[in-house]
Design a protein around this motif. Structure first.
Motif, short mmCIF file in Angstrom:
data_model
loop_
_atom_site.label_atom_id
_atom_site.label_comp_id
_atom_site.label_asym_id
_atom_site.label_seq_id
_atom_site.Cartn_x
_atom_site.Cartn_y
_atom_site.Cartn_z
N HIS A 1 26.67 14.91 -49.04
CA HIS A 1 25.46 14.23 -48.58
C HIS A 1 24.86 14.96 -47.38
CE1 HIS A 1 22.65 11.09 -47.47
NE2 HIS A 1 23.18 11.08 -46.23
N LEU A 2 25.70 15.35 -46.42
CA LEU A 2 25.20 16.05 -45.23
C LEU A 2 24.62 17.42 -45.61
CD1 LEU A 2 24.84 16.02 -42.20
CD2 LEU A 2 27.16 16.95 -41.95
N VAL A 3 25.25 18.05 -46.60
CA VAL A 3 24.71 19.34 -47.08
C VAL A 3 23.30 19.14 -47.62
CG1 VAL A 3 24.94 21.15 -48.80
CG2 VAL A 3 26.97 20.34 -47.57
N HIS A 4 23.08 18.08 -48.42
CA HIS A 4 21.75 17.78 -48.96
C HIS A 4 20.75 17.54 -47.84
CE1 HIS A 4 22.04 17.61 -53.33
NE2 HIS A 4 23.28 17.13 -53.20
N VAL A 5 21.15 16.80 -46.83
CA VAL A 5 20.25 16.50 -45.71
C VAL A 5 19.84 17.77 -44.98
CG1 VAL A 5 20.06 15.37 -43.47
CG2 VAL A 5 21.14 14.17 -45.38
N ARG A 6 20.86 18.63 -44.68
CA ARG A 6 20.59 19.86 -43.92
C ARG A 6 19.73 20.85 -44.72
NH1 ARG A 6 24.40 20.15 -39.68
NH2 ARG A 6 24.28 18.06 -38.77
N ILE A 7 19.99 20.92 -46.01
CA ILE A 7 19.25 21.91 -46.81
C ILE A 7 17.80 21.47 -47.00
CG2 ILE A 7 19.51 21.14 -49.22
CD1 ILE A 7 20.57 24.06 -49.74
N HIS A 8 17.54 20.13 -46.99
CA HIS A 8 16.16 19.65 -47.03
C HIS A 8 15.44 19.95 -45.71
CE1 HIS A 8 15.73 17.77 -50.91
NE2 HIS A 8 16.90 17.13 -50.77
N GLU A 9 16.18 19.96 -44.61
CA GLU A 9 15.59 20.24 -43.31
C GLU A 9 15.33 21.74 -43.10
OE1 GLU A 9 17.84 16.60 -40.90
OE2 GLU A 9 18.48 18.70 -40.65
N ALA A 10 16.07 22.58 -43.83
CA ALA A 10 15.95 24.03 -43.65
C ALA A 10 14.62 24.53 -44.20
CB ALA A 10 17.10 24.74 -44.35
N GLN A 11 13.91 25.36 -43.42
CA GLN A 11 12.60 25.84 -43.85
C GLN A 11 12.70 26.89 -44.95
OE1 GLN A 11 11.45 27.52 -39.90
NE2 GLN A 11 11.25 29.46 -40.97
N ASP A 12 13.87 27.54 -45.07
CA ASP A 12 14.02 28.58 -46.10
C ASP A 12 14.98 28.16 -47.21
OD1 ASP A 12 16.26 28.58 -44.58
OD2 ASP A 12 16.32 30.75 -44.22
N GLY A 13 15.45 26.87 -47.18
CA GLY A 13 16.34 26.40 -48.22
C GLY A 13 17.74 26.97 -48.14
N GLU A 14 18.18 27.38 -46.95
CA GLU A 14 19.52 27.93 -46.76
C GLU A 14 20.19 27.27 -45.57
OE1 GLU A 14 19.18 32.47 -48.57
OE2 GLU A 14 19.08 32.16 -46.40
N THR B 1 22.90 27.45 -50.69
CA THR B 1 21.54 27.32 -51.19
C THR B 1 21.51 26.17 -52.20
OG1 THR B 1 21.87 28.82 -53.04
CG2 THR B 1 21.19 29.80 -50.95
N TYR B 2 20.31 25.79 -52.68
CA TYR B 2 20.19 24.75 -53.71
C TYR B 2 21.01 25.11 -54.94
CZ TYR B 2 16.41 22.31 -51.28
OH TYR B 2 15.67 21.57 -50.39
N ALA B 3 20.98 26.37 -55.31
CA ALA B 3 21.73 26.79 -56.50
C ALA B 3 23.22 26.60 -56.32
CB ALA B 3 21.42 28.26 -56.81
N ASP B 4 23.73 26.80 -55.11
CA ASP B 4 25.16 26.62 -54.85
C ASP B 4 25.57 25.16 -55.00
OD1 ASP B 4 25.48 29.34 -54.26
OD2 ASP B 4 24.87 29.03 -52.17
N ILE B 5 24.69 24.24 -54.52
CA ILE B 5 25.00 22.81 -54.65
C ILE B 5 25.04 22.40 -56.12
CG2 ILE B 5 24.17 20.48 -54.13
CD1 ILE B 5 22.90 21.58 -51.60
#
Length: 587
Positions: free
Chosen positions: A471-484, A499-503
């Motif tokens: 869940h925290l990974v999803h939150v942080r990756i949405h906040e990241a401007q480059d999706g990383e 990255t999104y692909a890794d999740i």
């Protein structure tokens, strides 16, 4: 009224003083004077050492060397090599510098050069040529002129564009003074050093070239360096022969350059001490000169004789082989000197030999051996120097002959194209490539080498602890401007990236339904950047990893994350720097 007029005059004077074109014009005039007198002192120094060591001046070396005892011909370059080697050993900076260092200074160092290295290199060049080294004086004089221009720009704290302009002014003045060729001097500086022509750079370069040439003419006269018989084209059917001569000249030029670098590499592998290298080379040169004294020195008299068709085919072929060997030995073993005079020498011999053979096959469609010798001179020299336009002007101004204009242009262009396609842009660019400096991208690409990662790295990046849940990974990756999102431990060290692909891969690949943490989802860091890396290096690393960005760490031991650099940041920085450079050059 008088008071108002005086104020207006003062304002006009202030505008003039602050005018960049006027300032650079005055500085170019000063650099032209300095470079011309530097070239004058260089030539006098070489002549004086020749008088002491051989008993005659450099200009008479071919005529007089045959009358010397064999032991003197061998001893002079050997002893001279020992003295040169001792100077290089004491200086501790490797071999004498030349034109390649000037190109590097212009492209990568903003026109900055070391005055100390320049002076030591000049001393080495003067001594090398004075003791009979089979190299040219043009490259060393060009380096000296560039050094003086660079020194003045550093003293005045000029910006990058102005410094590069004064560097080129030194090159143009030295070339013009040496060859009695103002147009060729300016074109050479623009073609090989600056890389572009603008009013801000072009006008000062021409001022310096004219100034240097005027001073050179005052001391050495206005006569051309080579006396060429009257020439004319006999038939248009000769143009295929001119093109073929260009191909052959390119082939000889490639052999010439490869031989130099092969000898240089072989000497380095021997681990021979620096002080002994030129001495051994001098011994070999002396032995060759006992049988063929024409290879000693710059070789202008031998070139002039070939241009007048005074040599037979057998002697021309012997001189081609001997000169290539002699120049390779001199440069490979650490003597000073350049490659332009040897290129003229080889071109005249190759052209003369080609002309003799062509005349024997097609006697009715033949312009004469001297014509082919002149064409070969331009073709081979232009190919080696990587400056065909400047070489064509130099040949015309050296010989005072323009009747073979089209033929010279055809052969020179063909030779230059062949060299560029199958070997390198020039001898100097190959030299730089051997040192690990690649200028194939031109001056614009060199901008990336002057920009550092620390100046553009992005500090707004997303991080997560290794034990962070999905869940925290999803939150942080949405906040990241480059999706990383970068996985960072308690000590600040980066260990992975998500990255999104890794999740998606992690969720789909999970079989037991057990919860995943950030460490398990992340991909390992393939490579990292350091703050002191250049953007050229950063761009290459990003391309090699297949990613769009890479983390920047303070050092590879701690792996402490301090920023991120991506393709977008590099592109923006490059565009800003390119626009700034263009504005400086065209203001």
């Amino acid at each position: 009224m008088r008071q108002k007029a005086a104020v207006r005059v003062r304002l006009q004077i202030r505008r003039l003083v602050r005018n960049e074109h006027l300032t650079l014009g005055v500085l170019a005039f000063a650099v032209g004077i300095a470079a011309a007198y530097g070239a004058l002192i260089f030539r006098i120094g070489v002549g004086e050492i020749q008088q002491v060591s051989f008993g005659f001046s450099l200009e008479d070396i071919v005529l007089e060397a045959g009358g010397l005892p064999w032991w003197q011909i061998v001893a002079v370059p050997t002893i001279g090599g020992l003295l040169v080697g001792i100077i290089l050993q004491l200086h501790g900076r490797g071999r004498a510098q030349g034109v390649a260092h000037v190109i590097e200074a212009s492209a990568l160092q903003g026109g900055r050069m070391s005055l100390k290295d320049g002076i030591v290199s000049t001393i080495v060049h003067v001594m090398s040529l004075g003791f009979g080294a089979s190299t040219g004086r043009e490259g060393p004089v060009v380096h000296l002129g560039a050094t003086l221009g660079a020194w003045l720009s550093q003293r005045l704290s000029l910006d990058r564009s102005q410094s590069r302009t004064l560097l080129a002014c030194g090159v143009a003045a030295a070339t013009g003074s040496l060859f009695n060729a103002p147009v060729a001097g300016a074109v050479f500086a623009i073609e090989l050093i600056v890389g572009n022509l603008s009013l801000t750079a072009g006008a000062p370069i021409f001022i310096a070239a004219v100034t240097g040439t005027a001073i050179g003419r005052f001391y050495f006269g206005n006569a051309p360096a080579f006396v060429v018989p009257a020439q004319e084209l006999i038939s248009l059917w000769e143009f295929p022969a001119f093109a073929l001569l260009g191909v052959i000249s390119a082939a000889v030029a490639i052999i010439f350059m490869k031989t130099i670098f092969a000898v240089e590499g072989a000497v380095e592998k021997t681990k021979m001490p620096m002080w002994a290298q030129p001495m051994c080379g001098g011994l070999l040169i002396g032995v060759i000169a006992v049988f063929l004294p024409q290879i000693l020195g710059v070789g202008y008299l031998a070139t002039d004789a070939a241009l007048r068709a005074e040599f037979g085919l057998q002697l021309l072929l012997f001189l081609i082989v001997a000169k290539i060997a002699a120049v390779a030995i001199c440069i490979g073993f650490g003597f000073g000197g350049g490659v332009f005079s040897p290129s003229l020498f080889l071109g005249a011999m190759v052209g003369g030999a080609f002309g003799i053979i062509a005349g024997g096959i097609f006697p009715d469609q033949f312009s004469g051996v001297a014509a082919y010798a002149l064409i070969g001179t331009a073709a081979l020299a232009g190919a080696v120097m990587g400056a065909p336009l400047a070489t064509i002007f130099i040949i015309f101004e050296l010989t005072g002959s323009s009747t073979l204009t089209v033929a010279v242009m055809v052969s020179t262009v063909v030779a230059s194209v062949v060299i560029h396609q199958f070997y390198a842009r020039s001898f100097f660019h190959r030299q730089l490539a051997n040192w690990g400096t690649n200028l194939t991208g031109g001056h614009d690409q060199a901008i990336l080498r002057n920009l550092l990662v620390r100046n553009i790295m992005r500090r707004g990046y997303a991080t997560i602890e290794p034990e962070g849940d999905t869940h925290l990974v999803h939150v942080r990756i949405h906040e990241a401007q480059d999706g990383e999102v970068y996985v960072v431990g308690e000590t600040g060290g980066v260990s992975g990236v998500i990255t999104y692909a890794d999740i998606e891969d992690a969720v789909l690949g999970r079989e037991d339904g057990a919860p995943l943490d950030a460490w398990a989802i992340s991909q390992p860091i393939v490579d990292v950047l350091l703050p002191e890396d250049s953007l050229e290096s950063a761009q290459a690393k990003i391309a090699a990893t297949g990613r769009t960005s890479l983390p920047v760490v303070r050092d590879r031991e701690s792996m402490e994350l301090c920023g991120v650099v991506g393709e977008l940041e590099i592109a923006r920085a490059y565009n800003r720097a390119l626009l700034r450079a263009r504005a400086e050059e065209h203001d």
